[in-house]
Design a protein around this motif. Structure first.
Motif, PDB file in Angstrom:
ATOM      1  N   ASP A  54     -31.416 -28.317  22.811  1.00 39.15           N
ATOM      2  CA  ASP A  54     -31.107 -27.697  24.101  1.00 39.15           C
ATOM      3  C   ASP A  54     -29.615 -27.427  24.247  1.00 39.15           C
ATOM      4  N   GLN A  55     -28.786 -28.308  23.697  1.00 31.94           N
ATOM      5  CA  GLN A  55     -27.346 -28.094  23.752  1.00 31.94           C
ATOM      6  C   GLN A  55     -26.917 -26.903  22.903  1.00 31.94           C
ATOM      7  N   ALA A  56     -27.613 -26.679  21.806  1.00 34.95           N
ATOM      8  CA  ALA A  56     -27.245 -25.625  20.859  1.00 34.95           C
ATOM      9  C   ALA A  56     -28.497 -24.795  20.550  1.00 34.95           C
ATOM     10  N   GLY A  57     -29.084 -24.955  19.361  1.00 32.61           N
ATOM     11  CA  GLY A  57     -30.370 -24.355  19.041  1.00 32.61           C
ATOM     12  C   GLY A  57     -30.432 -22.850  19.184  1.00 32.61           C
ATOM     13  N   THR A  58     -31.544 -22.366  19.729  1.00 34.86           N
ATOM     14  CA  THR A  58     -31.735 -20.920  19.866  1.00 34.86           C
ATOM     15  C   THR A  58     -30.715 -20.298  20.813  1.00 34.86           C
ATOM     16  N   GLY A  59     -30.206 -21.097  21.744  1.00 34.64           N
ATOM     17  CA  GLY A  59     -29.152 -20.592  22.627  1.00 34.64           C
ATOM     18  C   GLY A  59     -27.893 -20.232  21.870  1.00 34.64           C
ATOM     19  N   SER A  60     -27.615 -20.945  20.786  1.00 38.91           N
ATOM     20  CA  SER A  60     -26.447 -20.617  19.979  1.00 38.91           C
ATOM     21  C   SER A  60     -26.629 -19.291  19.255  1.00 38.91           C
ATOM     22  N   VAL A  61     -27.848 -19.007  18.832  1.00 43.85           N
ATOM     23  CA  VAL A  61     -28.132 -17.706  18.212  1.00 43.85           C
ATOM     24  C   VAL A  61     -27.923 -16.590  19.230  1.00 43.85           C
ATOM     25  N   THR A  62     -28.404 -16.812  20.445  1.00 48.99           N
ATOM     26  CA  THR A  62     -28.200 -15.826  21.512  1.00 48.99           C
ATOM     27  C   THR A  62     -26.715 -15.610  21.784  1.00 48.99           C
ATOM     28  N   ALA A  63     -25.956 -16.689  21.838  1.00 53.48           N
ATOM     29  CA  ALA A  63     -24.517 -16.576  22.088  1.00 53.48           C
ATOM     30  C   ALA A  63     -23.825 -15.788  20.984  1.00 53.48           C
ATOM     31  N   ALA A  64     -24.226 -16.023  19.731  1.00 49.73           N
ATOM     32  CA  ALA A  64     -23.652 -15.260  18.620  1.00 49.73           C
ATOM     33  C   ALA A  64     -24.014 -13.790  18.728  1.00 49.73           C
ATOM     34  N   GLN A  65     -25.246 -13.494  19.133  1.00 47.71           N
ATOM     35  CA  GLN A  65     -25.658 -12.103  19.340  1.00 47.71           C
ATOM     36  C   GLN A  65     -24.758 -11.409  20.365  1.00 47.71           C
ATOM     37  N   LEU A  66     -24.512 -12.101  21.471  1.00 48.51           N
ATOM     38  CA  LEU A  66     -23.678 -11.518  22.523  1.00 48.51           C
ATOM     39  C   LEU A  66     -22.266 -11.235  22.007  1.00 48.51           C
ATOM     40  N   ALA A  67     -21.735 -12.136  21.183  1.00 43.76           N
ATOM     41  CA  ALA A  67     -20.410 -11.919  20.611  1.00 43.76           C
ATOM     42  C   ALA A  67     -20.405 -10.704  19.692  1.00 43.76           C
ATOM     43  N   VAL A  68     -21.440 -10.569  18.876  1.00 42.53           N
ATOM     44  CA  VAL A  68     -21.522  -9.438  17.950  1.00 42.53           C
ATOM     45  C   VAL A  68     -21.653  -8.130  18.725  1.00 42.53           C
ATOM     46  N   GLU A  69     -22.430  -8.137  19.790  1.00 39.80           N
ATOM     47  CA  GLU A  69     -22.583  -6.930  20.599  1.00 39.80           C
ATOM     48  C   GLU A  69     -21.261  -6.534  21.249  1.00 39.80           C
ATOM     49  N   ASP A  70     -20.504  -7.514  21.738  1.00 42.78           N
ATOM     50  CA  ASP A  70     -19.219  -7.203  22.340  1.00 42.78           C
ATOM     51  C   ASP A  70     -18.222  -6.720  21.292  1.00 42.78           C
ATOM     52  N   PHE A  71     -18.289  -7.309  20.106  1.00 39.80           N
ATOM     53  CA  PHE A  71     -17.393  -6.879  19.036  1.00 39.80           C
ATOM     54  C   PHE A  71     -17.702  -5.460  18.579  1.00 39.80           C
ATOM     55  N   ALA A  72     -18.961  -5.043  18.671  1.00 40.99           N
ATOM     56  CA  ALA A  72     -19.352  -3.706  18.223  1.00 40.99           C
ATOM     57  C   ALA A  72     -18.567  -2.608  18.935  1.00 40.99           C
ATOM     58  N   LYS A  73     -18.107  -2.879  20.156  1.00 44.17           N
ATOM     59  CA  LYS A  73     -17.364  -1.888  20.927  1.00 44.17           C
ATOM     60  C   LYS A  73     -15.987  -1.609  20.319  1.00 44.17           C
ATOM     61  N   GLU A  74     -15.522  -2.518  19.449  1.00 48.48           N
ATOM     62  CA  GLU A  74     -14.181  -2.382  18.864  1.00 48.48           C
ATOM     63  C   GLU A  74     -14.200  -2.529  17.353  1.00 48.48           C
TER      64      GLU A  74
END
Length: 412
Positions: A54-74
């Motif tokens: 719950d502290q990490a897990g699938t939520g960490s994958v989601t967080a990495a996705q969000l970072a990659v999506e934000d990075f895609a803009k630049e």
């Protein structure tokens, strides 16, 4: 189980990366063949099914996705791919997964790494292979101490910061005799050690300590030992499911209010699982809380939309921020060579939307402010995840162990 996501950057500045594969006998490592059309691969190595899920897990994958999506803009023409796996809290499994990713799948960085024993093993491997370890969910302060590496960055928090902040706050209220209940692996040992140093510096004493295995179910023996010690404070040097079970069983055994409870590492998911009735009044140190600023709230909204309304923990925030900082450093340096990427992350302060101003030290410690919170009473909460009230801010230069005191061989 492996989850993959591929994000192509918008047209723009191309990243030129090495296209040849060479063996370096002197360093005992192989270079990763990659060019501008090949993706940068990020491995999220986490606990998907155990006490830190719950502290990490699938939520960490989601967080990495969000970072990659934000990075895609630049990102220009740079492509990024995410892979993920469950290390099952076993260093041998985590190390085998990391080796496979490096040798067969071309992974250039590994992020998350909850479970300090796994993180230490993977950090050493990444040093050998000249690739970056982003220990965003690993807590042992040894990662920036005796086990520091030029290719490892430790984001969010560590045992020194958690133990020191909590011990100083509680000892400052006159509660200076402690008994530790400690999870018996690297995290627990470091938490107890670092909290003890701060406690004794504040004039406190340790009445005793009991160890328990990871993912323990029965805390009867250590709790009875704590009750019989005469200590004022029951200090839980564990986290996740172990901490939650220990708190619940302490209530059943009537440990409180005879002893005050100090949980040395509490995350939002733990408070949620405990409920405000059980957790109210608990003081904790945290580098991230979803409802602190406009930036943290915006991130939490996006995260919650993908996680069935769950709010992010500080581990999730650390995955997002460290991944985004890594990708920007790769883009700016034109390489995935670990030493060069980490050096670029150290060059100047990072303006991070979740942690504020972040600086990466020579020992690999990402320095930012830490916050002291108190868990609200049920009547004070406006709804789910409205759990904390801010007590104090600990500036980054005070929140983390001074670099000269950590014993990191990289520090001159």
């Amino acid at each position: 189980m492996s989850f993959r996501s591929r994000v192509a950057g918008a047209a723009g500045l191309a990243l030129s990366l090495a296209t040849s594969v060479a063996m370096s006998v002197a360093l005992g490592t192989s270079a990763l063949a990659q060019d501008a059309k090949a993706p940068i691969k990020i491995g999220v190595l986490s606990d998907m099914s155990g006490p830190f899920a719950d502290q990490a897990g699938t939520g960490s994958v989601t967080a990495a996705q969000l970072a990659v999506e934000d990075f895609a803009k630049e990102a220009g023409e740079l492509k990024v791919e995410i892979v993920s796996a469950d290390h099952q809290n076993k260093p041998d499994i985590g190390l085998a997964t990391a080796r496979r990713w490096l040798d067969q799948e071309g992974v250039s960085t590994i992020v998350d790494l909850p479970n300090s024993a796994v993180a230490l093993a993977v950090s050493n491997l990444m040093r050998e292979r000249h690739r970056v370890a982003l220990a965003s969910s690993a807590l042992t302060s040894d990662l920036t101490g005796k086990a520091c590496a030029p290719t490892t960055v430790q984001w969010v928090s560590d045992t020194w910061a958690q133990g020191s902040a909590t011990a100083r706050a509680i000892a400052g209220r006159g509660l200076k005799s402690w008994y530790f209940v400690t999870v018996d692996y690297a995290l627990g040992h470091a938490l107890e050690r670092d909290a003890t140093v701060a406690l004794k510096a504040a004039g406190g004493t340790v009445k005793g300590s009991s160890k328990h295995p990871l993912n323990a179910g029965d805390f009867a023996s250590p709790l009875l030992s704590a009750q019989g010690s005469g200590a004022q404070v029951l200090a839980l040097a564990d986290t996740g499911a172990d901490m939650i079970n220990a708190v619940k069983q302490a209530a059943e055994f009537g440990v409180m209010p005879e002893m005050r409870l100090a949980a040395l590492f509490v995350q939002l998911s733990d408070t949620h699982a405990l409920g405000l009735k059980a957790a109210q009044g608990l003081q904790l140190a945290s580098a991230f809380y979803w409802d602190r600023t406009d930036g943290t709230r915006a991130f939490a909204k996006r995260f919650g939309e993908r996680m069935n309304g769950r709010m992010p923990t500080e581990n999730h925030a650390g995955v997002y921020s460290s991944t985004l900082a890594y990708l920007r450093a790769v883009r700016d340096t034109g390489t995935i060579e670990g030493e060069k990427v980490v050096a670029a992350m150290r060059e100047k302060p990072i303006n991070d939307p979740l942690f504020g101003t972040v600086t990466v030290r020579q020992d690999g410690r990402a320095v930012h402010d830490l916050f002291l919170y108190e868990v609200k009473a049920p009547a004070d909460s406006k709804g789910p995840y409205d759990y904390y009230k801010l007590l104090d801010t600990v500036p980054g230069d005070q929140a983390f162990r001074p670099m000269a005191e950590g014993g990191c061989p990289l520090v001159k």
